[in-house]
Design a protein around this motif. Structure first.
Motif, short mmCIF file in Angstrom:
data_model
loop_
_atom_site.label_atom_id
_atom_site.label_comp_id
_atom_site.label_asym_id
_atom_site.label_seq_id
_atom_site.Cartn_x
_atom_site.Cartn_y
_atom_site.Cartn_z
N HIS A 1 63.20 14.17 19.39
CA HIS A 1 62.48 14.12 20.66
C HIS A 1 61.49 15.29 20.72
CE1 HIS A 1 61.69 14.92 24.93
NE2 HIS A 1 61.91 13.64 25.12
N TYR A 2 60.27 14.99 21.13
CA TYR A 2 59.21 16.00 21.25
C TYR A 2 58.76 16.08 22.70
CZ TYR A 2 54.56 18.15 20.78
OH TYR A 2 53.46 18.95 20.92
N SER A 3 58.76 17.30 23.25
CA SER A 3 58.28 17.56 24.61
C SER A 3 56.94 18.29 24.53
CB SER A 3 59.27 18.42 25.40
OG SER A 3 60.49 17.75 25.56
N PRO A 4 55.82 17.64 24.79
CA PRO A 4 54.51 18.30 24.68
C PRO A 4 54.39 19.53 25.55
CG PRO A 4 54.26 15.92 24.93
CD PRO A 4 55.70 16.22 25.17
N GLU A 5 55.02 19.52 26.74
CA GLU A 5 54.88 20.66 27.65
C GLU A 5 55.48 21.94 27.09
OE1 GLU A 5 56.17 17.77 28.45
OE2 GLU A 5 55.10 16.90 30.16
N LYS A 6 56.43 21.81 26.17
CA LYS A 6 57.09 23.00 25.63
C LYS A 6 56.41 23.52 24.38
CE LYS A 6 61.52 23.40 25.91
NZ LYS A 6 62.98 23.24 25.74
N ASP A 7 55.39 22.82 23.89
CA ASP A 7 54.70 23.23 22.67
C ASP A 7 53.46 24.02 23.05
OD1 ASP A 7 53.95 23.56 20.10
OD2 ASP A 7 53.64 21.45 19.64
N ILE A 8 53.67 25.32 23.29
CA ILE A 8 52.61 26.18 23.79
C ILE A 8 52.14 27.11 22.68
CG2 ILE A 8 51.96 27.86 25.54
CD1 ILE A 8 52.71 25.08 26.60
N PRO A 9 50.85 27.08 22.33
CA PRO A 9 50.36 28.01 21.31
C PRO A 9 50.53 29.45 21.76
CG PRO A 9 48.75 26.28 21.76
CD PRO A 9 49.78 26.20 22.83
N ARG A 10 50.96 30.30 20.85
CA ARG A 10 51.08 31.73 21.13
C ARG A 10 49.85 32.45 20.60
NH1 ARG A 10 56.05 34.20 22.30
NH2 ARG A 10 55.28 36.06 21.24
#
Length: 710
Positions: free
Chosen positions: A625-634
């Motif tokens: 499962h992939y949650s786009p909202e949690k994939d935040i560039p640092r």
């Protein structure tokens, strides 16, 4: 002849660039609570004694400013850099506690000892005992269970006394009765005494807090800030309590997940406000402030041990667990979670569908229904599921054993022909359904809300797994024969025209040709890039579609867009998402997906957009499962550390061994000179980027020698 190091090892010419994996990772603290109804289980990395080469029991975990993890273990202090473990014996005692001081020292407590660790001039860690300098009459303690730092003083907490170190000397706090475990809350030091209850340190004496005798004979596991003026006090056997200036009330766990026989070993407040609870006999619980369960992990869900002695949240929000048998890291902030046999789903993931509040999952073991947080097998569907689609408000299942329709949560077979690949309704004909099959095309019709078989469509007998309509023409991509364009008679019972396009028609080869419909436009892909159909020339030609964000050698396996215009894709060796920008151009985001490269199903690889917030990727075991909202560039790249620098030649010598501080920085070696006979150097480097595991990739370059990066 001689030569010397330049300004810094970096200028010697070794530049380490952490690429692909580590440039993107997540920081969940930006978000509030999210809907966990369709989330899977987090990534769990278990490290057993056979991995870290030390004792089974672990008691404390800390992290230094370089990102290295230190674990208090029965056989010493363990150091983990993301790739390898190192053990430091520390006078061969069991290490119980550790603290990373503001001064850069690692303070440790152990059996009948306490002290600190600092690196020498070559970066090797050395232990200095402070307890050895104590007078004999106060040297007779057994274990240093906790180490805290309050107002620049280090508190070594034993059951007999508390030793306070200010950097030069040690003061002693002698209680009236035996201490149990001590706790730090802000700048206050609390302790539990079985005979009296909960006390707080005032000056050099412990005073019972108001109504602190309530906890008499209730062994306390930890004391935390709950909200302004309130403490959350977790006991070992009696649950948890809220304490506010003498007012004591039970902390209520909501729901039926908590049992009175669970024993609490430790608790901690996470940065997002949730509370993590480690137990003696039931694994890890994470609850919201109001007591609602967020996550429960035990052996069935992936932990190697149920007994958790300590919990530490690292700088990236990962939870480290010091267990009775091993160490684990739970990647709470990853955008990826697993949906697999631990949740009741068996087999490799091939297809999925969200209908209302139900997710249907198709694997090689059958059809499963995910509803209200539970996954159950749908009876009668054992075997390979290829597709799950919603047509005419009904759920259709393409299966190796035939065609099924799902009604009332049950599957009913409506057609026995083996090998149902997929379903398409012709444009303007919603009452008709064309099924792609192992042996060609089959025609169905909706009658009274039920799907009925009409006939096999004449004139085409090739395997038809991938179908896309372009007007009244149907394109069919074949695994190794190219792509076919079909035209039908008026009632779709017969193919009246069929033409095959392959390497003789503009494609680079006959294999790996696919067709996808993205934004209502047909996209053709081959083993080297994108192609478009030139109707005038009746052939295919290379297309510049996505050429500014994807390479010309791209070989697409699957593509699917969401409602926002983002395109999720799977290449032969890569996954990612093309994110639609405000200027209507795409940006390719693939780095974070490298984390799951070894997990996705490479047989009929698939990505499914359930909705804009829930993306599924078929896995070797279940789905990812992939949650786009949690994939935040640092914006801050992970640190790269030199683990070891060795000078070789007639003799080998260690120059640097991985640890530095202000007193012994890496720059200290910059002026060293070496004979020409010692002109060989080896550099070992590492990045403590734990969420990437062993998927971290590096590049290096030796200045004035290498022209390009490795």
């Amino acid at each position: 002849m001689s030569f010397s190091f330049q300004n810094r090892v970096k200028q010697v010419g070794l530049y380490c660039l952490l690429s692909l994996i580590a440039l993107l990772f997540t920081d969940n603290h930006l978000f509030g609570q999210e809907n966990n109804s369709f989330k899977g289980l987090p990534f769990i990395s278990n490290y057993g004694p056979e991995t870290y080469k030390a004792g089974i029991q672990n008691w404390d975990i800390i992290q230094d400013d370089k990102g290295l993890i230190y674990v208090a273990n029965n056989m010493g202090l363990l150091v983990f850099d993301g790739r390898a473990w190192t053990r430091y014996g520390l006078n061969n005692t069991k290490v119980r506690s550790a603290h990373f001081g503001k001064d850069g020292k690692i303070y440790v407590g152990s059996q009948a000892d306490f002290g600190f660790i600092t690196p020498d001039q070559r970066g090797q860690l050395l232990y200095t005992s402070l307890a050895d300098s104590l007078p004999d009459e106060v040297r007779d303690f057994d274990e240093t269970w906790k180490v805290y730092e309050i107002e620049d003083k280090i508190y070594f907490c034993t059951f007999k006394r508390i030793y306070v170190y200010d950097g030069n000397s040690i003061d002693i706090i002698q209680p009236d009765s035996r201490l149990e475990i001590s706790f730090q809350v802000d700048n206050l030091l609390y302790t539990f005494q079985m005979e009296s209850g909960l006390s707080v340190l005032k000056g050099t004496q412990f005073e019972l807090v108001r109504n602190g005798d309530f906890f008499k004979e209730k062994r306390i596991a930890n004391v935390l800030n709950y909200e302004k003026g309130s403490l959350l006090i977790a006991t070992v056997e009696y649950g948890a309590f809220l304490y506010n200036n003498g007012s004591i009330n039970p902390f209520q766990f909501k729901g039926d997940f908590w049992r009175n026989d669970y024993l609490i070993n430790y608790s901690t407040r996470l940065r997002n406000g949730n509370i993590a609870i480690g137990t003696q006999n039931a694994g890890l619980f994470i609850v919201e402030k109001n007591g609602e369960l967020v996550l429960h992990l035990d052996k069935e869900s992936g932990l190697m041990d149920l007994t958790i002695n300590y919990i530490y949240e690292d700088i990236n929000g990962g939870l480290w667990l010091a267990m009775n048998n091993g160490v684990a890291r739970v990647d709470l902030n990853s955008p990826f979670t697993f949906i697999d046999d631990r949740m009741g789903l068996s087999g490799s993931g091939y297809t999925a569908l969200l209908q209302d509040d139900v997710v249907y999952l198709g694997t090689n073991n059958g059809l499963f229904k995910w509803e209200n947080g539970k996954i159950n097998f749908v009876g009668g569907t054992s075997g390979q599921v290829y597709t799950i689609q919603e047509l005419n408000g009904k759920v259709l299942v393409g299966h190796h054993n035939g065609t099924f329709i799902v009604e009332g949560g049950k599957a009913r077979k409506v057609f026995d022909e083996n090998g149902a690949w997929t379903f398409k309704s012709p444009p303007g004909q919603p009452n008709l359904v064309i099924q792609g099959n192992y042996t060609g095309l089959f025609l169905f019709e909706w009658k009274n809300g039920s799907l009925e078989f009409k006939q096999k469509i004449k004139g085409f007998s090739e395997s038809s797994r991938i179908l896309e309509f372009d007007g009244d023409k149907l394109w069919i991509a074949h695994g190794y024969k190219g792509v076919f364009k079909l035209e039908f008679n008026e009632n779709f019972t017969e193919v009246i025209s069929s033409k095959r396009y392959d390497s003789r028609s503009g494609f680079p080869s006959d294999v790996l040709i696919n067709v996808f419909k993205i934004s209502n436009q047909l996209i053709f892909t081959a083993d080297r890039g994108f192609y478009r159909f030139n109707e005038t020339e009746d052939k295919f030609e290379p297309s510049v579609e996505y050429g500014d964000v994807l390479t010309k050698q791209t070989t697409m396996v699957d593509m699917e867009s969401d409602e926002l215009g983002n395109i999720y894709y799977i290449e032969q060796n890569k996954l990612g998402v093309l994110k639609l920008q405000a200027n209507n151009k795409f940006e390719n985001h693939s780095s974070s997906f490298n984390k799951i490269r070894s997990y996705w199903n490479d047989d009929l690889a698939n990505v499914i957009v359930l909705d804009n917030h829930n993306i599924l990727i078929g896995g070797k075991q279940g789905f990812i499962h992939y949650s786009p909202e949690k994939d935040i560039p640092r914006t801050v790249q992970p640190k790269i550390l030199f683990k070891e620098i060795i000078n070789s030649g007639k003799k080998d010598s260690l120059i640097f061994s991985g640890h530095e501080n202000d007193k012994h920085p890496l720059e200290a070696i910059q002026d060293q000179k070496f004979k020409y006979s010692q002109n060989s150097f080896s550099f070992e480097f590492v990045s403590p980027h734990y969420e990437s595991g062993r998927e971290v990739l590096y590049q290096y370059k030796l200045e004035n020698y290498d022209e390009n990066w490795s």
